[in-house]
Design a protein around this motif. Structure first.
Motif, PDB file in Angstrom:
ATOM      1  N   VAL A  62       0.856  -1.163  -0.267  1.00  0.00           N
ATOM      2  CA  VAL A  62      -0.130  -0.060  -0.149  1.00  0.00           C
ATOM      3  C   VAL A  62       1.119   1.400   0.598  1.00  0.00           C
ATOM      4  O   VAL A  62       2.499   1.049   0.458  1.00  0.00           O
ATOM      5  CB  VAL A  62      -0.650  -0.194   1.312  1.00  0.00           C
ATOM      6  N   ASP A  63      -0.002   2.150  -0.498  1.00  0.00           N
ATOM      7  CA  ASP A  63       1.102   3.350  -0.808  1.00  0.00           C
ATOM      8  C   ASP A  63       1.323   4.085   0.428  1.00  0.00           C
ATOM      9  O   ASP A  63       0.495   4.334   1.947  1.00  0.00           O
ATOM     10  CB  ASP A  63       0.578   5.210  -0.940  1.00  0.00           C
ATOM     11  N   ALA A  64       2.670   4.579   1.039  1.00  0.00           N
ATOM     12  CA  ALA A  64       2.769   5.276   2.257  1.00  0.00           C
ATOM     13  C   ALA A  64       3.322   6.617   2.146  1.00  0.00           C
ATOM     14  O   ALA A  64       3.744   6.976   0.261  1.00  0.00           O
ATOM     15  CB  ALA A  64       4.935   4.464   3.145  1.00  0.00           C
ATOM     16  N   SER A  65       3.100   7.651   3.272  1.00  0.00           N
ATOM     17  CA  SER A  65       3.009   8.606   2.267  1.00  0.00           C
ATOM     18  C   SER A  65       3.678   9.545   3.963  1.00  0.00           C
ATOM     19  O   SER A  65       3.483   8.980   5.429  1.00  0.00           O
ATOM     20  CB  SER A  65       1.574   9.986   2.765  1.00  0.00           C
ATOM     21  N   GLN A  66       4.059  10.694   3.247  1.00  0.00           N
ATOM     22  CA  GLN A  66       4.982  11.407   4.373  1.00  0.00           C
ATOM     23  C   GLN A  66       5.042  12.846   3.496  1.00  0.00           C
ATOM     24  O   GLN A  66       5.130  12.872   2.542  1.00  0.00           O
ATOM     25  CB  GLN A  66       7.104  10.870   4.264  1.00  0.00           C
ATOM     26  N   ALA A  67       4.905  13.359   4.999  1.00  0.00           N
ATOM     27  CA  ALA A  67       4.791  15.113   4.211  1.00  0.00           C
ATOM     28  C   ALA A  67       5.763  15.671   5.356  1.00  0.00           C
ATOM     29  O   ALA A  67       6.499  15.553   6.722  1.00  0.00           O
ATOM     30  CB  ALA A  67       3.634  15.153   4.987  1.00  0.00           C
ATOM     31  N   ASP A  68       6.213  16.692   4.987  1.00  0.00           N
ATOM     32  CA  ASP A  68       7.425  17.463   6.000  1.00  0.00           C
ATOM     33  C   ASP A  68       6.607  19.063   5.847  1.00  0.00           C
ATOM     34  O   ASP A  68       6.231  19.417   4.731  1.00  0.00           O
ATOM     35  CB  ASP A  68       9.078  17.474   4.404  1.00  0.00           C
ATOM     36  N   THR A  69       7.042  19.954   7.249  1.00  0.00           N
ATOM     37  CA  THR A  69       6.494  20.877   6.951  1.00  0.00           C
ATOM     38  C   THR A  69       8.065  21.868   7.942  1.00  0.00           C
ATOM     39  O   THR A  69       8.085  21.376   8.311  1.00  0.00           O
ATOM     40  CB  THR A  69       5.574  21.036   7.956  1.00  0.00           C
ATOM     41  N   PHE A  70       7.671  23.142   7.031  1.00  0.00           N
ATOM     42  CA  PHE A  70       8.508  23.991   7.909  1.00  0.00           C
ATOM     43  C   PHE A  70       7.908  25.215   8.106  1.00  0.00           C
ATOM     44  O   PHE A  70       7.290  25.306   7.432  1.00  0.00           O
ATOM     45  CB  PHE A  70       9.692  24.586   6.406  1.00  0.00           C
ATOM     46  N   SER A  71       7.688  25.653   9.238  1.00  0.00           N
ATOM     47  CA  SER A  71       7.690  27.414   9.563  1.00  0.00           C
ATOM     48  C   SER A  71       8.075  27.961  10.156  1.00  0.00           C
ATOM     49  O   SER A  71       9.244  27.904  10.616  1.00  0.00           O
ATOM     50  CB  SER A  71       6.208  26.317  10.729  1.00  0.00           C
ATOM     51  N   GLU A  72       8.069  29.156  10.035  1.00  0.00           N
ATOM     52  CA  GLU A  72       8.823  30.474  10.627  1.00  0.00           C
ATOM     53  C   GLU A  72       7.369  31.861  11.185  1.00  0.00           C
ATOM     54  O   GLU A  72       6.273  31.848  10.584  1.00  0.00           O
ATOM     55  CB  GLU A  72       9.394  30.813   9.711  1.00  0.00           C
ATOM     56  N   GLN A  73       7.850  31.601  12.058  1.00  0.00           N
ATOM     57  CA  GLN A  73       7.405  32.981  13.104  1.00  0.00           C
ATOM     58  C   GLN A  73       8.182  33.906  13.413  1.00  0.00           C
ATOM     59  O   GLN A  73       8.946  33.558  14.303  1.00  0.00           O
ATOM     60  CB  GLN A  73       6.112  32.565  14.313  1.00  0.00           C
ATOM     61  N   THR A  74       7.352  35.412  13.118  1.00  0.00           N
ATOM     62  CA  THR A  74       8.696  36.859  13.717  1.00  0.00           C
ATOM     63  C   THR A  74       7.946  37.416  14.359  1.00  0.00           C
ATOM     64  O   THR A  74       6.618  38.027  13.738  1.00  0.00           O
ATOM     65  CB  THR A  74       9.299  37.582  12.735  1.00  0.00           C
ATOM     66  N   SER A  75       8.064  37.674  15.478  1.00  0.00           N
ATOM     67  CA  SER A  75       7.007  38.574  16.044  1.00  0.00           C
ATOM     68  C   SER A  75       8.684  39.989  16.766  1.00  0.00           C
ATOM     69  O   SER A  75       9.575  40.087  16.629  1.00  0.00           O
ATOM     70  CB  SER A  75       6.919  38.490  16.733  1.00  0.00           C
ATOM     71  N   ILE A  76       7.543  41.515  16.460  1.00  0.00           N
ATOM     72  CA  ILE A  76       8.579  42.367  17.669  1.00  0.00           C
ATOM     73  C   ILE A  76       7.708  43.004  17.921  1.00  0.00           C
ATOM     74  O   ILE A  76       6.355  43.357  18.258  1.00  0.00           O
ATOM     75  CB  ILE A  76       9.212  43.466  16.136  1.00  0.00           C
ATOM     76  N   THR A  77       7.968  43.389  18.941  1.00  0.00           N
ATOM     77  CA  THR A  77       6.945  43.614  20.092  1.00  0.00           C
ATOM     78  C   THR A  77       7.816  45.238  20.518  1.00  0.00           C
ATOM     79  O   THR A  77       9.281  45.743  20.481  1.00  0.00           O
ATOM     80  CB  THR A  77       7.014  43.592  21.651  1.00  0.00           C
ATOM     81  N   GLY A  78       7.820  45.998  21.055  1.00  0.00           N
ATOM     82  CA  GLY A  78       8.108  47.271  21.552  1.00  0.00           C
ATOM     83  C   GLY A  78       7.088  48.242  22.329  1.00  0.00           C
ATOM     84  O   GLY A  78       5.901  47.910  22.463  1.00  0.00           O
ATOM     85  N   GLY A  79       7.945  49.006  23.224  1.00  0.00           N
ATOM     86  CA  GLY A  79       7.407  49.790  24.200  1.00  0.00           C
ATOM     87  C   GLY A  79       8.022  51.300  24.783  1.00  0.00           C
ATOM     88  O   GLY A  79       8.981  51.008  24.589  1.00  0.00           O
ATOM     89  N   TYR A  80       7.122  51.661  25.283  1.00  0.00           N
ATOM     90  CA  TYR A  80       7.581  52.790  25.737  1.00  0.00           C
ATOM     91  C   TYR A  80       6.691  53.528  27.746  1.00  0.00           C
ATOM     92  O   TYR A  80       6.482  52.921  27.890  1.00  0.00           O
ATOM     93  CB  TYR A  80       7.078  54.454  25.209  1.00  0.00           C
TER      94      TYR A  80
END
Length: 173
Positions: A62-80
């Motif tokens: 039976v067919d085998a299945s495989q998945a690859d996932t790449f994620s990137e999350q960028t956050s910038i916070t600022g305060g005064y």
């Protein structure tokens, strides 16, 4: 059925029933394996003067299945911040975060697929047949009903049986 095992409900994916239904009705599933043979090749060469060697490609598993996932999350916070008091204060806060992720998932319980060529050498004046083994995996609920409508997951295995019938020897007077 030639083999059977019991699995907890957490090992079987069934979207038709809720968690409460699975636990209340029975927390285990039975998985049966059925083995049978089916004819792949048949060659009647009784009237032939030469040998024949028919072939057929068979897909195994039976067919085998495989998945690859790449994620990137960028956050910038600022305060005064500004403070008044005996000594006035001013504060500037800047934060930078980058999160990288990589995941590989492979379906559990899938079997590998390969294609093989079966051949059936049949001599002149002979008849030959080739059968391959066929396996079916059938998950069964606690009440005896099957999870899959067509009665399970079927696949050819890499084993075969051949039979060749030779002509009867000539009777000498």
């Amino acid at each position: 059925m030639d083999y059977s095992t019991v699995l907890p409900f957490t090992a079987v994916t069934e979207s038709e029933r809720t968690l409460q239904q699975k636990v209340a009705g029975g927390a285990f599933y039975r998985v049966d394996r059925q083995v049978s043979y089916h004819q792949v090749l048949f060659e009647n060469n009784q009237n032939g003067a030469t040998d024949v060697d028919p072939t057929q490609e068979v897909t195994l598993g039976v067919d085998a299945s495989q998945a690859d996932t790449f994620s990137e999350q960028t956050s910038i916070t600022g305060g005064y911040e500004r403070g008044f008091g005996i000594k006035d204060t001013n504060k500037l806060n800047i934060g930078f975060a980058e999160q990288l992720g990589y995941a590989t998932t492979t379906d559990v319980g899938m079997l590998m697929t390969e294609t093989t060529t079966r051949d059936l050498p049949v001599g002149a004046g002979c008849v030959g047949a080739l059968w391959t083994s066929y396996h079916r995996i059938c998950p069964v609920r606690y009440d005896g009903t099957h999870l899959v409508a067509d009665d399970g997951l079927g696949f050819d295995a890499n084993s075969s049986i051949t039979n060749t019938t030779y002509p009867a020897p000539a009777v000498r007077p």
